[in-house]
Design a protein around this motif. Sequence first.
Motif, PDB file in Angstrom:
ATOM      1  N   PHE A 248       0.756  -1.394   0.099  1.00 58.65           N
ATOM      2  CA  PHE A 248       0.004   0.055   0.125  1.00 58.65           C
ATOM      3  C   PHE A 248       0.937   1.340   0.009  1.00 58.65           C
ATOM      4  O   PHE A 248       0.785   2.025   0.906  1.00 58.65           O
ATOM      5  CB  PHE A 248      -0.921  -0.048   1.272  1.00 58.65           C
ATOM      6  N   PRO A 249       1.626   1.486  -1.059  1.00 65.52           N
ATOM      7  CA  PRO A 249       2.601   2.485  -1.082  1.00 65.52           C
ATOM      8  C   PRO A 249       1.873   3.831  -1.415  1.00 65.52           C
ATOM      9  O   PRO A 249       0.737   3.609  -1.533  1.00 65.52           O
ATOM     10  CB  PRO A 249       3.587   2.153  -2.404  1.00 65.52           C
ATOM     11  N   GLU A 250       2.600   4.937  -1.159  1.00 65.89           N
ATOM     12  CA  GLU A 250       1.966   6.397  -1.079  1.00 65.89           C
ATOM     13  C   GLU A 250       1.303   6.485  -2.232  1.00 65.89           C
ATOM     14  O   GLU A 250       0.273   7.220  -2.624  1.00 65.89           O
ATOM     15  CB  GLU A 250       2.855   7.388  -0.576  1.00 65.89           C
ATOM     16  N   LYS A 251       1.706   6.172  -3.324  1.00 62.64           N
ATOM     17  CA  LYS A 251       1.353   6.415  -4.716  1.00 62.64           C
ATOM     18  C   LYS A 251      -0.132   5.502  -5.073  1.00 62.64           C
ATOM     19  O   LYS A 251      -0.692   5.956  -5.925  1.00 62.64           O
ATOM     20  CB  LYS A 251       2.270   6.070  -5.688  1.00 62.64           C
ATOM     21  N   SER A 252      -0.394   4.710  -4.188  1.00 61.86           N
ATOM     22  CA  SER A 252      -1.579   4.167  -4.417  1.00 61.86           C
ATOM     23  C   SER A 252      -2.940   4.729  -3.673  1.00 61.86           C
ATOM     24  O   SER A 252      -3.990   4.176  -3.868  1.00 61.86           O
ATOM     25  CB  SER A 252      -1.544   2.654  -3.687  1.00 61.86           C
ATOM     26  N   ARG A 253      -2.457   5.798  -3.009  1.00 63.94           N
ATOM     27  CA  ARG A 253      -3.512   6.580  -2.581  1.00 63.94           C
ATOM     28  C   ARG A 253      -4.198   7.479  -3.752  1.00 63.94           C
ATOM     29  O   ARG A 253      -4.060   7.595  -4.762  1.00 63.94           O
ATOM     30  CB  ARG A 253      -3.257   7.798  -1.435  1.00 63.94           C
ATOM     31  N   THR A 254      -5.780   7.613  -3.323  1.00 65.60           N
ATOM     32  CA  THR A 254      -6.362   8.421  -4.230  1.00 65.60           C
ATOM     33  C   THR A 254      -5.889   9.788  -4.628  1.00 65.60           C
ATOM     34  O   THR A 254      -5.595  10.680  -3.735  1.00 65.60           O
ATOM     35  CB  THR A 254      -7.759   8.623  -4.125  1.00 65.60           C
ATOM     36  N   ARG A 255      -5.753  10.079  -5.838  1.00 64.56           N
ATOM     37  CA  ARG A 255      -5.091  11.338  -6.150  1.00 64.56           C
ATOM     38  C   ARG A 255      -5.658  12.739  -5.759  1.00 64.56           C
ATOM     39  O   ARG A 255      -4.778  13.650  -5.397  1.00 64.56           O
ATOM     40  CB  ARG A 255      -4.573  11.321  -7.771  1.00 64.56           C
TER      41      ARG A 255
END
Length: 364
Positions: A58-65
């Motif tokens: 669940f890396p930071e880039k997987s968060r909703t933009r």
Amino acid sequence: MLKRVYIDNFRTFVNFELVLGRQQLILGLNGSGKSTLLEVLRAIKKLVTGYEQPELLFPEKSRTRWQTLTQQTFELDVDLGESYRYSLEVDSWGTPPRIRIKRELVTCGGHPVFEFVEGEVHLFNDRFERKVTYPFNWFRSALATVQARPENTKLMRFMNWMETLYCLQLNPHAMSGQTAGEEPEPEFNMSNFASWYRHMIQERASAASKLQNQLREIIPGFDALNISSFGPSLRSLEVRLYDGGSPATTIGFTFDELSDGQRVLICLYAVMHFVVEGQSCLFLDEPENYLALPEIQPWLMELRGRIEDRGGQVIMISHHPEIIDYLAPELGLVFERVGVGPVRVRNYEPHEVLSPSEQIARGW
């Protein structure tokens, strides 16, 4: 059976809820979140079974933009004769920030059987009494470390179910015909099919025999699927086919020498015989890829019959007209997005005149 999935703040999923039946077909345009759903489920399984740490899953880039939230939330509702819920919350902490597990919870009938909250584990017995509390590393799943004991059978029932959750996207170009050992779990793209099959013929000999009999019926000239020696430590997955002569003899081909479609077809029937039964849950992403048209419907009919006879749960993602027309009227769920907004899901609504595939092709 997996009854419900909830995802918040993961790529295109914001406050997303999906309710599932024993069989389901997921429809939607490219980019509507269908494959992302499988990504989430694979990540949860890897976390709970201890294969990977949350910062990789669940890396930071997987968060909703378009959001600024750091917390991601996931829930799985599972019916195993009793109602289970797995809840997971992950966020960032520290400098530099690392992904940690803020809360991990398993309930049975609404009562906790496991809880890991802010670095502290709470273990409960089958009477839902808290028995043990201890500190634990925030940066991995505490649930993955719990051992089976006579007093935690309810929790272990859920953990055993997690082992039978499969999310597959078959890729014949990744499949190898060589194996250096047995592997009990298929990779999501079936790259380890030879090693997985090698394990299954040892553990599930009866199912392997039934698979071979069915492959003789569906693949022209098929005789056997064997594991043969290939050097001191390697083994090779070999397919023997009749040459069509008189008298007929067989010729051996390595799994790599088969066509893409033949490899996928063998894998699909193997998955059906080895996976689909009991409480298992199988997600298949576009299983029709590489298959010829006459091969699709027999497999679909056989799969539906097996679910009715042996149990199991199968959720498919597909763009293929044959699968859509066969399954959508009764089992269709449509994923939709407006622009780059969040994914929403609705039941498929049949058209009065058009077939489901024609209706979808026209965008109606």
